[in-house]
Design a protein around this motif. Structure first.
Motif, PDB file in Angstrom:
ATOM      1  N   ILE A  60      11.902  -8.019  -3.350  1.00  0.00           N
ATOM      2  CA  ILE A  60      12.559  -9.331  -3.291  1.00  0.00           C
ATOM      3  C   ILE A  60      13.458  -9.421  -2.068  1.00  0.00           C
ATOM      4  CG2 ILE A  60      14.261 -10.801  -4.451  1.00  0.00           C
ATOM      5  CD1 ILE A  60      12.983  -9.862  -7.114  1.00  0.00           C
ATOM      6  N   ASP A  61      14.194  -8.364  -1.776  1.00  0.00           N
ATOM      7  CA  ASP A  61      15.038  -8.349  -0.577  1.00  0.00           C
ATOM      8  C   ASP A  61      14.200  -8.521   0.689  1.00  0.00           C
ATOM      9  OD1 ASP A  61      17.295  -8.008  -2.090  1.00  0.00           O
ATOM     10  OD2 ASP A  61      17.460  -5.856  -1.734  1.00  0.00           O
ATOM     11  N   GLY A  62      13.049  -7.863   0.739  1.00  0.00           N
ATOM     12  CA  GLY A  62      12.163  -7.983   1.899  1.00  0.00           C
ATOM     13  C   GLY A  62      11.610  -9.386   2.053  1.00  0.00           C
ATOM     14  N   ILE A  63      11.220 -10.002   0.932  1.00  0.00           N
ATOM     15  CA  ILE A  63      10.686 -11.368   0.991  1.00  0.00           C
ATOM     16  C   ILE A  63      11.774 -12.336   1.435  1.00  0.00           C
ATOM     17  CG2 ILE A  63       9.767 -13.253  -0.418  1.00  0.00           C
ATOM     18  CD1 ILE A  63       7.748 -11.002   0.224  1.00  0.00           C
ATOM     19  N   ILE A  64      13.001 -12.159   0.971  1.00  0.00           N
ATOM     20  CA  ILE A  64      14.119 -13.014   1.394  1.00  0.00           C
ATOM     21  C   ILE A  64      14.348 -12.852   2.900  1.00  0.00           C
ATOM     22  CG2 ILE A  64      16.623 -13.343   1.220  1.00  0.00           C
ATOM     23  CD1 ILE A  64      16.308 -12.707  -1.804  1.00  0.00           C
ATOM     24  N   LEU A  72       0.834  -1.218   0.000  1.00  0.00           N
ATOM     25  CA  LEU A  72       0.000   0.000   0.000  1.00  0.00           C
ATOM     26  C   LEU A  72       0.863   1.260   0.000  1.00  0.00           C
ATOM     27  CD1 LEU A  72      -2.828  -1.005   2.502  1.00  0.00           C
ATOM     28  CD2 LEU A  72      -2.993  -0.789   0.011  1.00  0.00           C
ATOM     29  N   ARG A  73       1.935   1.229   0.778  1.00  0.00           N
ATOM     30  CA  ARG A  73       2.836   2.388   0.827  1.00  0.00           C
ATOM     31  C   ARG A  73       3.507   2.604  -0.525  1.00  0.00           C
ATOM     32  NH1 ARG A  73       8.534   2.141   3.795  1.00  0.00           N
ATOM     33  NH2 ARG A  73       9.506   3.726   2.532  1.00  0.00           N
ATOM     34  N   ALA A  74       3.946   1.529  -1.159  1.00  0.00           N
ATOM     35  CA  ALA A  74       4.597   1.652  -2.465  1.00  0.00           C
ATOM     36  C   ALA A  74       3.627   2.174  -3.520  1.00  0.00           C
ATOM     37  CB  ALA A  74       5.167   0.300  -2.888  1.00  0.00           C
ATOM     38  N   ILE A  75       2.383   1.739  -3.444  1.00  0.00           N
ATOM     39  CA  ILE A  75       1.374   2.232  -4.387  1.00  0.00           C
ATOM     40  C   ILE A  75       1.111   3.712  -4.153  1.00  0.00           C
ATOM     41  CG2 ILE A  75      -1.072   2.082  -5.001  1.00  0.00           C
ATOM     42  CD1 ILE A  75      -0.834  -0.969  -4.516  1.00  0.00           C
ATOM     43  N   LYS A  76       0.985   4.106  -2.881  1.00  0.00           N
ATOM     44  CA  LYS A  76       0.713   5.511  -2.563  1.00  0.00           C
ATOM     45  C   LYS A  76       1.862   6.414  -3.002  1.00  0.00           C
ATOM     46  CE  LYS A  76      -0.746   8.653   1.013  1.00  0.00           C
ATOM     47  NZ  LYS A  76       0.217   9.627   1.365  1.00  0.00           N
ATOM     48  N   GLU A  77       3.090   5.976  -2.766  1.00  0.00           N
ATOM     49  CA  GLU A  77       4.257   6.781  -3.123  1.00  0.00           C
ATOM     50  C   GLU A  77       4.656   6.614  -4.585  1.00  0.00           C
ATOM     51  OE1 GLU A  77       7.293   5.662  -0.337  1.00  0.00           O
ATOM     52  OE2 GLU A  77       6.361   6.797   1.299  1.00  0.00           O
ATOM     53  N   ARG A  78       3.979   5.699  -5.291  1.00  0.00           N
ATOM     54  CA  ARG A  78       4.272   5.404  -6.699  1.00  0.00           C
ATOM     55  C   ARG A  78       5.747   5.037  -6.901  1.00  0.00           C
ATOM     56  NH1 ARG A  78       0.354   9.866  -7.640  1.00  0.00           N
ATOM     57  NH2 ARG A  78      -1.499   8.830  -8.423  1.00  0.00           N
ATOM     58  N   GLU A  79       6.226   4.214  -5.994  1.00  0.00           N
ATOM     59  CA  GLU A  79       7.616   3.769  -6.062  1.00  0.00           C
ATOM     60  C   GLU A  79       7.695   2.249  -5.918  1.00  0.00           C
ATOM     61  OE1 GLU A  79      10.099   5.763  -3.265  1.00  0.00           O
ATOM     62  OE2 GLU A  79       9.575   7.746  -3.994  1.00  0.00           O
ATOM     63  N   LEU A  80       7.094   1.549  -6.867  1.00  0.00           N
ATOM     64  CA  LEU A  80       7.183   0.092  -6.847  1.00  0.00           C
ATOM     65  C   LEU A  80       8.584  -0.305  -7.310  1.00  0.00           C
ATOM     66  CD1 LEU A  80       3.734  -0.837  -8.370  1.00  0.00           C
ATOM     67  CD2 LEU A  80       4.465  -1.134  -6.025  1.00  0.00           C
ATOM     68  N   ASN A  81       9.278  -1.061  -6.481  1.00  0.00           N
ATOM     69  CA  ASN A  81      10.644  -1.472  -6.779  1.00  0.00           C
ATOM     70  C   ASN A  81      10.767  -2.960  -6.483  1.00  0.00           C
ATOM     71  OD1 ASN A  81      13.388  -1.889  -6.979  1.00  0.00           O
ATOM     72  ND2 ASN A  81      13.932   0.030  -5.962  1.00  0.00           N
TER      73      ASN A  81
END
Length: 122
Positions: free
Chosen positions: A51-55, A37-46
């Motif tokens: 992937i680093d977070g999921i790892i 949700l934060r990435a969508i709001k900030e329009r910064e999908l990376n």
């Protein structure tokens, strides 16, 4: 060979019954949702950050399960490290490595959830 199968069943049952691991999974899912949700709001999908977070989250789950197996094998108990007054207040008889580290991981995830909620404007 049958003895190993019995031990494996005990480990799997202990993992399925662990409240700390279940709670950690809930916090991980909430963190992922609020992170998206934060990435969508900030329009910064990376995808690299995702992937680093999921790892990292997979590593936390793996560490929690590994510590639970160690607790079952060794029977490690850290209750003696708590002050006497706290031991009387908490209804705990045992605090293993798994519980200790899962609580730390849950706190880490809770802080991440709060940070993502603030950045979403909640």
């Amino acid at each position: 060979m049958e003895i190993r199968g019995d031990y494996m069943k005990v480990y799997i049952e202990a993992i399925k019954d662990s409240k700390c691991i279940k709670l950690l999974l809930v916090f991980i899912v909430l963190d992922v949702i609020f992170g998206i949700l934060r990435a969508i709001k900030e329009r910064e999908l990376n995808s690299t950050i995702g992937i680093d977070g999921i790892i990292r989250k997979f590593g936390m789950i793996l560490a929690g399960v590994g510590f639970l197996v160690i607790d079952l094998m060794v029977g490690f108990n850290m209750i003696g490290f708590l002050p006497e007054g706290l031991r009387e207040y908490l209804p705990l008889q045992q605090i293993g490595l798994s519980s200790f580290f899962n609580i730390l991981f849950i706190i880490f995830e809770a802080l991440s959830i709060l940070k993502n909620m603030v950045k979403c404007g909640l």
